[in-house]
Design a protein around this motif. Structure first.
Motif, mmCIF file in Angstrom:
data_model
loop_
_atom_site.group_PDB
_atom_site.id
_atom_site.type_symbol
_atom_site.label_atom_id
_atom_site.label_comp_id
_atom_site.label_asym_id
_atom_site.label_seq_id
_atom_site.Cartn_x
_atom_site.Cartn_y
_atom_site.Cartn_z
ATOM 1 N N TYR A 46 0.871 -1.174 0.000
ATOM 2 C CA TYR A 46 0.000 0.000 0.000
ATOM 3 C C TYR A 46 0.909 1.224 0.000
ATOM 4 O O TYR A 46 1.112 1.869 1.028
ATOM 5 C CB TYR A 46 -0.908 -0.054 1.229
ATOM 6 C CG TYR A 46 -2.100 0.869 1.196
ATOM 7 C CD1 TYR A 46 -2.794 1.125 0.024
ATOM 8 C CD2 TYR A 46 -2.560 1.467 2.366
ATOM 9 C CE1 TYR A 46 -3.909 1.948 0.008
ATOM 10 C CE2 TYR A 46 -3.676 2.288 2.372
ATOM 11 C CZ TYR A 46 -4.344 2.531 1.183
ATOM 12 O OH TYR A 46 -5.451 3.345 1.169
ATOM 13 N N GLY A 47 1.455 1.545 -1.159
ATOM 14 C CA GLY A 47 2.547 2.513 -1.253
ATOM 15 C C GLY A 47 2.085 3.941 -1.433
ATOM 16 O O GLY A 47 2.487 4.607 -2.405
ATOM 17 N N ILE A 48 1.269 4.448 -0.504
ATOM 18 C CA ILE A 48 0.707 5.793 -0.647
ATOM 19 C C ILE A 48 1.348 6.804 0.296
ATOM 20 O O ILE A 48 0.964 7.971 0.305
ATOM 21 C CB ILE A 48 -0.815 5.779 -0.410
ATOM 22 C CG1 ILE A 48 -1.139 5.379 1.032
ATOM 23 C CG2 ILE A 48 -1.497 4.839 -1.396
ATOM 24 C CD1 ILE A 48 -2.587 5.621 1.411
ATOM 25 N N GLY A 49 2.324 6.377 1.091
ATOM 26 C CA GLY A 49 2.867 7.265 2.110
ATOM 27 C C GLY A 49 3.779 8.342 1.562
ATOM 28 O O GLY A 49 3.710 9.496 1.962
ATOM 29 N N LEU A 69 -0.352 2.846 -5.703
ATOM 30 C CA LEU A 69 0.453 4.061 -5.731
ATOM 31 C C LEU A 69 -0.450 5.277 -5.887
ATOM 32 O O LEU A 69 -1.590 5.172 -6.346
ATOM 33 C CB LEU A 69 1.449 4.022 -6.889
ATOM 34 C CG LEU A 69 2.522 2.931 -6.857
ATOM 35 C CD1 LEU A 69 3.311 2.928 -8.161
ATOM 36 C CD2 LEU A 69 3.456 3.107 -5.663
ATOM 37 N N ASN A 70 0.084 6.438 -5.522
ATOM 38 C CA ASN A 70 -0.642 7.684 -5.739
ATOM 39 C C ASN A 70 -0.685 8.023 -7.228
ATOM 40 O O ASN A 70 0.144 7.560 -8.027
ATOM 41 C CB ASN A 70 0.021 8.816 -4.957
ATOM 42 C CG ASN A 70 -0.230 8.714 -3.461
ATOM 43 O OD1 ASN A 70 -1.359 8.482 -3.026
ATOM 44 N ND2 ASN A 70 0.817 8.874 -2.666
ATOM 45 N N LEU A 90 -2.550 -0.530 -8.868
ATOM 46 C CA LEU A 90 -3.774 0.248 -8.714
ATOM 47 C C LEU A 90 -3.427 1.679 -8.314
ATOM 48 O O LEU A 90 -2.431 1.927 -7.628
ATOM 49 C CB LEU A 90 -4.674 -0.368 -7.649
ATOM 50 C CG LEU A 90 -5.011 -1.856 -7.797
ATOM 51 C CD1 LEU A 90 -5.889 -2.316 -6.636
ATOM 52 C CD2 LEU A 90 -5.684 -2.142 -9.127
ATOM 53 N N VAL A 91 -4.260 2.616 -8.728
ATOM 54 C CA VAL A 91 -4.068 4.014 -8.368
ATOM 55 C C VAL A 91 -5.003 4.372 -7.214
ATOM 56 O O VAL A 91 -6.161 3.962 -7.185
ATOM 57 C CB VAL A 91 -4.319 4.935 -9.580
ATOM 58 C CG1 VAL A 91 -5.743 4.829 -10.092
ATOM 59 C CG2 VAL A 91 -3.968 6.388 -9.244
ATOM 60 N N PRO A 115 -5.444 13.166 -5.615
ATOM 61 C CA PRO A 115 -5.706 12.020 -4.741
ATOM 62 C C PRO A 115 -7.179 11.655 -4.696
ATOM 63 O O PRO A 115 -7.551 10.624 -4.144
ATOM 64 C CB PRO A 115 -5.221 12.507 -3.370
ATOM 65 C CG PRO A 115 -5.395 13.993 -3.435
ATOM 66 C CD PRO A 115 -5.115 14.392 -4.859
ATOM 67 N N SER A 116 -8.025 12.509 -5.235
ATOM 68 C CA SER A 116 -9.466 12.280 -5.273
ATOM 69 C C SER A 116 -9.926 12.302 -6.724
ATOM 70 O O SER A 116 -9.121 12.429 -7.651
ATOM 71 C CB SER A 116 -10.185 13.366 -4.463
ATOM 72 O OG SER A 116 -9.813 14.659 -4.925
ATOM 73 N N GLY A 117 -11.235 12.200 -6.932
ATOM 74 C CA GLY A 117 -11.749 12.234 -8.288
ATOM 75 C C GLY A 117 -12.093 13.633 -8.752
ATOM 76 O O GLY A 117 -12.078 13.927 -9.949
#
Length: 457
Positions: A46-49, A69-70, A90-91, A115-117
């Protein structure tokens, strides 16, 4: 005008031949694809940090079957694909908020990759009604997450705009799908606000849940039509039977508090309460969608119980990771993921004392899901994963040719293994030492990873 009979016969024969050819090809493809195996849990990241380094990307290509990933890390996604074409990338996209911290908004403009839609600036200028409001008409900023703003997830116009923007971006950039965060059960985790138009917290939460149900359907259908995956981070499904099953139907779902202990760390394992574990188990057995499981680990017990609980759900698409930080800044790995359990050879079963067990080709796991100490009898000749192994000293070959005085005196029975004591919410992972001796350090290699129509070997 009627067709000539000969023409009809010719056309019919051509159609039959084409059908037979197509059917034969399709059947051959189905036969050539081996059925997926219920292997021990795969690893995921979960590589979002923070942005991954080149070294982390190279390591991820070797370790993980799924990476999140982000949205601004498209270059890292493409590098991962070069190193390992089988990995699913996945994004990250948030369903429920828009954000205006630095990076999401720069120089008064929405960032190119969000980071959002829906961007904060775009919503502010063109659709301020998409910002959720409380009963006093104020926008709702999430507590503990500054500059995260709750959006009207129940609004069909917001849902449609979010869906179109995300599907367009995912298709253009080449992601395998979306990890959709904050498919939550209650606003109370982020705010004590009561939504405008609702009378209390219960009505607020119901409005959010109903909105997210419809939202997920719209996004999932659109991504499926684009041959992409939707994996929501769905929360507290033990409280609502059927919610995990419904929200995981477009590619899978994420459980961010898997193996979490109840009552402030003194109770049993929350995952096994209610209907959640049964729904997870059914999904894992089908093998048609991903289970992305996260266990927050602060000690060895949490690590054991998390990994072993995931092993109870071992299936073709079950992936597990520990999390040692709250912000997911590090690529995580547990030595238990190198234990080499192999393939599950039976279904997980629950003993009368609340302990769950499952047998693998090279090992066995047991999980005490209760809040009190329990015992269980393990299979013979297994050792704890991670235990050191000493080879037995060879028995000298006898040189005497004399016969034994009595054959009956040499008969012995193999003693049963002693019961294993498991503390509350603890687990055991036992493995076959002979397999380790025979092969040294060995790992199970996944030769396939398929979700729906996405297939890789």
């Amino acid at each position: 005008m009627r067709d000539h009979p000969a023409a009809r016969w010719t056309a019919g024969l051509v159609l039959v031949a084409a059908c037979l050819t197509g059917c034969a090809t399709s059947s051959a493809q189905e036969i050539s694809a081996p059925p997926p195996k219920p292997l021990a849990p795969c690893a995921w990241w979960y590589g979002i940090g923070q942005p991954p380094t080149s070294q982390e990307i190279e390591l991820a290509a070797k370790r993980y079957q799924v990476v999140v990933l982000n949205a601004d890390q498209g270059a890292a996604m493409r590098r991962l694909r070069q190193l390992n074409p089988r990995v699913k990338v996945l994004v990250y996209k948030d369903l429920s908020s828009t954000r205006n911290y630095a990076g999401a908004v720069d120089g008064g403009q929405d960032a190119v990759f969000l980071p959002s839609g829906i961007g904060y600036v775009a919503a502010q200028e063109h659709h301020p009604e998409w910002f959720a409001q409380d009963v006093n008409g104020r926008r709702i900023e999430w507590q503990g997450y500054p500059k995260h703003w709750q959006m009207t997830v129940w609004n069909p116009a917001y849902q449609q705009a979010w869906t179109e923007a995300v599907v367009r971006e995912v298709t253009r950039e080449g992601w395998d799908g979306v990890l959709a965060d904050n498919d939550f059960n209650s606003l109370s985790h982020y705010s004590s606000a009561v939504l405008a138009g609702t009378a209390n917290v219960a009505e607020t939460d119901r409005k959010l849940r109903d909105g997210l149900d419809a939202f997920l359907s719209k996004v999932g259908d659109a991504l499926t039509n684009a041959d992409k995956l939707l994996v929501p981070n769905v929360s507290e499904t033990h409280l609502l039977p059927g919610r995990w099953t419904a929200h995981s139907r477009f590619g899978g779902a994420m459980e961010e508090n898997f193996g979490f202990r109840e009552n402030g760390g003194t109770g049993g394992l929350l995952t096994f309460r209610g209907n959640e574990f049964q729904e997870l188990r059914a999904q894992a057995a089908l093998g048609e969608s991903m289970l992305l499981l996260v266990t927050r680990t602060h000690n060895a017990r949490e690590e054991r119980s998390g990994y072993a609980s995931a092993a109870l759900l071992a299936g073709p698409r079950t992936c597990w990771t520990r999390a040692t930080t709250d912000d997911y800044r590090d690529p995580e790995w547990s030595t238990l993921q190198d234990s080499g359990l192999g393939e599950a050879i039976d279904a997980a079963s629950r003993l009368s004392n609340g302990v769950w067990t499952r047998t693998f080709t090279h090992g066995w796991v047991a999980v005490n899901t209760t809040a009190s100490t329990q015992t269980v009898v393990p299979p013979e000749d297994l050792i704890a994963a991670g235990a050191s192994i000493s080879l037995p000293t060879p028995t000298p070959t006898p040189t005497s040719t004399s016969k034994p005085t009595s054959t009956s005196s040499t008969a012995t029975s193999t003693p049963a293994p002693p019961p294993l004591t498991l503390a509350a919410a603890d687990a055991a992972i036992l493995i076959d030492p002979q397999q380790l001796v025979k092969r040294g350090a060995w790992r199970v290699t996944r030769d396939e990873f398929r979700v729906g129509s996405l297939w890789a070997r």
